[in-house]
Design a protein around this motif. Structure first.
Motif, short mmCIF file in Angstrom:
data_model
loop_
_atom_site.label_atom_id
_atom_site.label_comp_id
_atom_site.label_asym_id
_atom_site.label_seq_id
_atom_site.Cartn_x
_atom_site.Cartn_y
_atom_site.Cartn_z
N UNK A 1 -11.00 -3.72 -1.15
CA UNK A 1 -9.90 -2.79 -0.91
C UNK A 1 -10.30 -1.50 -1.61
N UNK A 2 -10.65 -0.50 -0.83
CA UNK A 2 -11.16 0.75 -1.39
C UNK A 2 -10.17 1.87 -1.12
N UNK A 3 -9.76 2.56 -2.17
CA UNK A 3 -8.87 3.71 -2.03
C UNK A 3 -9.73 4.95 -1.88
N UNK A 4 -9.47 5.70 -0.81
CA UNK A 4 -10.21 6.92 -0.55
C UNK A 4 -9.30 7.92 0.13
N UNK A 5 -9.24 9.10 -0.39
CA UNK A 5 -8.44 10.16 0.23
C UNK A 5 -7.00 9.79 0.47
N UNK A 6 -6.39 9.05 -0.44
CA UNK A 6 -4.99 8.69 -0.31
C UNK A 6 -4.71 7.54 0.66
#
Length: 77
Positions: free
Chosen positions: A38-43
């Motif tokens: 689960x990767x958070x990127x750019x909101x």
């Protein structure tokens, strides 16, 4: 653990870097296939399969995972 071995807990907080992509691992999901980062990127959250073909380098000491994302992965999420 053996050299090069790590636990999924150690992946949380790792920076994920690839061509035109970066984010931070917030968790791991397991559904019977390869685990998903689960990767958070750019909101937003992106699920990246934790597979050798995609996650090419895993450096838990420096908290970096280098990826080569398959075409279309980001567009499907």
């Amino acid at each position: 653990p053996e050299e090069g071995a790590f636990s999924f807990a150690e992946l949380v907080g790792c920076r994920v870097e690839g061509d035109l992509f970066s984010g931070v691992v917030k968790g791991i999901e397991e559904y019977g296939g390869p685990p998903l980062l689960q990767v958070e990127t750019g909101g937003r959250e992106v699920l990246i399969p934790f597979a050798r073909e995609i996650c090419r380098e895993i450096d838990v000491r420096n908290k970096i995972i280098r990826v080569v994302l398959p075409d279309g992965l980001l567009e499907t999420q």
